[in-house]
Design an enzyme around this catalytic site. Structure first.
Site: not given
Lengths: 257, 106
Positions: A72, A75-76, A110, A173, A176-177, A214, A218
């Site tokens: 990586c 290039c970066h 990449c 979602c 609750c949130h 995650r 849920c």
């Protein structure tokens, strides 16, 4: 000299207004919902277990792989410079594809195109570690999804999913949130679901995990069928959540209970 | 080599108490969990962690399967003399990791 003073004064006003904006912003990250012990654990880079993965990710960053024999870094260059702010923008439209992808997919693009190496396993430890290393370079920067019509369409789709009731408990979602954020679900405080810390080291998982993991958690919790691996729904929700958290500082890699 | 993160002071005054914090990447597989194929995943834990200060042991602990993955250990010891603190983890499947800390005591 007067100019300099003016500039300093203006900078002061700017910082103060930013502080006021943050103080009046009703949005709270998951970090703020944690107790002081966990906040300290996250803040200490030698106690935050996610930093072990960052260390592994840094090694992967410098490792020459694939038939192209490139790392990586070839290039970066220095990730602290080239990757600064990158994680705060994703999911985003990226060449050679003409549609939004998440950070993990971008890293794998990449690998397959420039490094000519096999893609890392989606949500595997290697990809999570490299994602964590890249995300760390944006720590403290505001979440800033790019303005893009294709991304906007995906964000809208995600907003629909966020409000759609599903599963045996018939929850969305938002149930609750949005409606109950800050209140308790058993012993745990329901967060506002701003994805500021991903990939997170969740103590319950005893591992580093992605936002997708995650979301699956849920979905299972609301007794809905999790979408299959690589489904567009995850990306749409992720794009929407990042837009919803626009301007909030990234605190990745986070620790969560 | 395992991934290790250590937080220790580089210098200390003689007689002072110093805190050493060490975090290591390890699955701490309990040996009680069935895997995807239904068979028990064999136990794979760090069994012992020790610290020596210029060869003299200053801390040792036994670990058990109940300890979570990526164990974090913090302990205090008295600064005696300049030299090297060696942290050593050993466990199942021939696991061994070492980390050296240089410390100057004045």
């Amino acid at each position: 000299m007067i100019r300099l003073r003016l500039a300093v004064a203006l900078a002061g006003v700017f910082c103060a207004s930013l502080a006021v904006a943050q103080a009046t912003d009703p949005r709270r990250s998951g970090y703020l919902e944690m107790g002081p012990a966990l906040q300290k654990m996250q803040d200490d880079d030698t106690a935050n277990p996610a930093m072990l993965f960052v260390q592994a990710g840094a090694a992967t960053w410098a490792e020459k792989v694939g038939t192209a024999g490139k790392s990586c870094a070839d290039c970066h260059g220095d990730a602290a410079v080239s990757m600064r702010g990158v994680a705060a923008r994703y999911p985003a439209v990226t060449p050679p594809l003409d549609r939004p992808v998440d950070l993990g997919r971008r890293i794998n693009l990449c690998r397959t195109t420039h490094q000519q190496a096999p893609a890392l396993e989606a949500e595997g430890n290697d990809l999570l570690a490299l994602s964590a290393f890249v995300t760390l370079q944006s720590r403290g920067l505001p979440i800033a999804p790019p303005e893009d019509s294709k991304l906007a369409a995906m964000q809208a789709q995600g907003a629909d999913l966020y409000k759609r009731r599903q599963g045996q408990l018939n929850l969305s979602c938002a149930s609750c949130h949005d409606d109950n954020a800050g209140r308790k679900l058993a012993g745990a405080t329901i967060p506002q679901a701003h994805p500021t810390g991903y990939p997170i080291y969740r103590l319950e998982w005893q591992a580093l995990g992605s936002l997708k993991r995650r979301l699956r958690n849920c979905l299972v919790g609301m007794r809905a069928e999790p979408w299959e691996e690589g489904a567009a729904e995850y990306l749409a929700l992720e794009a929407y959540l990042m837009d919803r958290a626009r301007g909030m500082p990234l605190d990745a890699p986070g620790v969560r209970p | 080599m395992a991934n290790v993160l250590v937080n220790a002071p580089k210098t200390a005054k003689k007689g002072d108490t110093v805190e050493i914090k060490a975090l290591i990447m390890h699955p701490m597989e309990t040996g009680f969990r069935p895997g995807a194929n239904g068979r028990i995943i064999p136990r794979n834990i760090v069994e012992e962690f020790s610290a020596t200060w210029n060869g003299r042991e200053v801390f040792r602990m036994k670990m058990s399967p109940a300890i979570a993955a990526n164990p974090f250990v913090s302990f205090f010891t008295a600064a005696t003399e300049s030299g090297t603190i060696v942290l050593r983890w050993s466990g199942d499947e021939g696991f061994v990791a070492e980390h050296r800390i240089a410390i100057t005591v004045t």
